[in-house]
Scaffold this motif. Structure first.
Motif, PDB file in Angstrom:
ATOM      1  N   LEU A 171       2.621 -26.306 -14.050  1.00  0.00           N
ATOM      2  CA  LEU A 171       3.638 -25.459 -13.417  1.00  0.00           C
ATOM      3  C   LEU A 171       3.104 -24.055 -13.160  1.00  0.00           C
ATOM      4  CD1 LEU A 171       6.794 -26.504 -15.493  1.00  0.00           C
ATOM      5  CD2 LEU A 171       6.319 -27.060 -13.113  1.00  0.00           C
ATOM      6  N   LEU A 172       2.331 -23.532 -14.115  1.00  0.00           N
ATOM      7  CA  LEU A 172       1.759 -22.201 -13.957  1.00  0.00           C
ATOM      8  C   LEU A 172       0.783 -22.150 -12.791  1.00  0.00           C
ATOM      9  CD1 LEU A 172       1.456 -19.313 -14.950  1.00  0.00           C
ATOM     10  CD2 LEU A 172      -0.228 -20.116 -16.622  1.00  0.00           C
ATOM     11  N   ASP A 173      -0.059 -23.182 -12.682  1.00  0.00           N
ATOM     12  CA  ASP A 173      -1.011 -23.250 -11.569  1.00  0.00           C
ATOM     13  C   ASP A 173      -0.286 -23.291 -10.223  1.00  0.00           C
ATOM     14  OD1 ASP A 173      -3.089 -23.204 -13.357  1.00  0.00           O
ATOM     15  OD2 ASP A 173      -3.379 -25.390 -13.379  1.00  0.00           O
ATOM     16  N   LYS A 174       0.796 -24.066 -10.177  1.00  0.00           N
ATOM     17  CA  LYS A 174       1.572 -24.182  -8.939  1.00  0.00           C
ATOM     18  C   LYS A 174       2.194 -22.836  -8.562  1.00  0.00           C
ATOM     19  CE  LYS A 174       5.505 -26.598  -6.881  1.00  0.00           C
ATOM     20  NZ  LYS A 174       6.609 -27.556  -7.103  1.00  0.00           N
ATOM     21  N   ALA A 175       2.766 -22.137  -9.566  1.00  0.00           N
ATOM     22  CA  ALA A 175       3.399 -20.840  -9.300  1.00  0.00           C
ATOM     23  C   ALA A 175       2.379 -19.825  -8.802  1.00  0.00           C
ATOM     24  CB  ALA A 175       4.094 -20.319 -10.560  1.00  0.00           C
TER      25      ALA A 175
END
Length: 369
Positions: free
Chosen positions: A304-308
């Motif tokens: 999720l962090l990578d996507k954000a």
């Protein structure tokens, strides 16, 4: 000779009986307050009743308590600039063409906050007058931003701010169905320009529509402005990873009792050894399951962090492109708000990732012991 005197007397009496400025009339202004918004033009209505001509009369508009008191004085067909209050210079006029119909209304251009108050319309020749009240208001549309997250209840904290109000307004929060929400106290600041800035925060949990409205209203001026926001559902999906020692102890306790029943007929030393070994194995199994769950959670948060981070980078590139193309400010503001919300989401993921790593270290140490 007597006949001529009689005719002259009759003519004079007839002329005096005709309605005119020196006859019986009233100056009529509305009793209700006139409301004008800051910067707008406003008409203070006033007329003679019956509607006789005031073209040859002096018409005075004044403000009690203000010096000089003269707002607009119309005499001999012109405005007397020399006695006019400087604050109203080039900002007032009468409807000269309508004076013959008894219309003595005054128009004020580009209303200021200082224009608020009581105005008096006077016909000095007959000492007839009436008053009207002017209320000046100022409004602006509120803005809503994400102020934070309340992870203890999976809730989002929203903040609403609106600048440039007069008189002081109130702030209300509503959900998607129009129901009032319980919010914190409204913070109010009055600036050097006498305009009010108000702000309010509300903590909201996930709902059917996830739409929320900030409404700012002023009842005296009957003015309302509102802004709506839709909060994405995943903003509420904050995963919690608390350690629950009580659950571990309770599960281990059941295992311990089961072992105790099995060992009742065995010797005391053997039984104690078996119970201790069984309890330790049960606790170790629980810790292993929790460790596996935490590892899975950590991997999910990293994704999720990578996507954000990717989305923030893309939005920043798009914002730079919009600046070069001179796109409308509304599009830029929407993109900035989206980027801000994504950045807040990144901070949440980073915090969750850090907490998860800490818990994993704790579980690792517990499994070694």
């Amino acid at each position: 000779m007597n006949l001529c005197s009689f005719c002259f007397g009759f003519l004079v009496s007839f002329l005096y009986s005709l309605p005119g400025p020196t006859g019986q009339f009233q100056v009529i202004c509305p009793t209700q307050t006139i409301v004008a918004l800051l910067g707008d033009d406003v008409i203070l209505p006033c007329h003679l009743e019956p509607p006789i001509s005031a073209s040859s009369e002096t018409v005075e508009w004044t403000r009690p308590g203000v010096h000089p008191k003269y707002v607009h004085v119309h005499q001999d067909g012109r405005l007397l600039y020399e006695i006019q209050n400087p604050s109203y210079s080039r900002r007032t006029r009468l409807f000269v063409d309508e004076l013959k119909h008894g219309n003595v209304s005054m128009k004020i251009f580009k209303v200021k906050l200082s224009d608020e108050g009581t105005y008096r319309c006077l016909i000095p020749s007959v000492q007839k007058e009436a008053s009207v009240q002017l209320l000046v208001g100022a409004v602006s549309s509120p803005t809503i931003s994400l102020a934070g997250l309340d992870k203890s209840i999976s809730a989002v904290v929203l903040e609403c701010e609106s600048k440039g109000w007069y008189p002081e307004p109130e702030v209300l929060w509503l959900d998607g169905e129009g129901n009032l929400l319980s919010a914190g106290p409204t913070e109010t600041v009055r600036g050097p320009d006498d305009l009010y800035t108000v702000s309010s925060r509300v903590t909201v949990e996930k709902r059917h529509s996830n739409s929320f409205t900030c409404r700012v209203q002023q009842n005296k001026t009957n003015q309302t402005r509102e802004t709506k926001i839709h909060v994405p559902g995943d903003y509420f999906a904050v995963t919690h990873c608390p350690i629950v020692p009580a659950c571990i102890s309770l599960t281990a306790g059941f295992i311990f009792i089961f072992a105790l029943l099995r060992c009742r007929q065995k010797r005391k030393v053997i039984c104690n050894n078996h119970m201790m070994r069984t309890r330790d194995e049960g606790v170790a199994a629980i810790l292993m399951d929790q460790k596996t769950g935490l590892e899975n959670l950590r991997n999910q948060i990293k994704r999720l962090l990578d996507k954000a981070e990717r989305e923030v980078d893309e939005d920043m590139k798009m914002l730079q492109s919009l600046k070069r193309k001179k796109t409308s400010d509304n599009s830029k503001d929407l993109l900035r708000e989206k980027t801000y919300l994504l950045d807040q989401r990144k901070k949440v993921y980073v915090k969750l990732l850090r907490d998860t790593e800490t818990l994993l270290e704790t579980k690792q140490k517990q499994s070694y012991h």
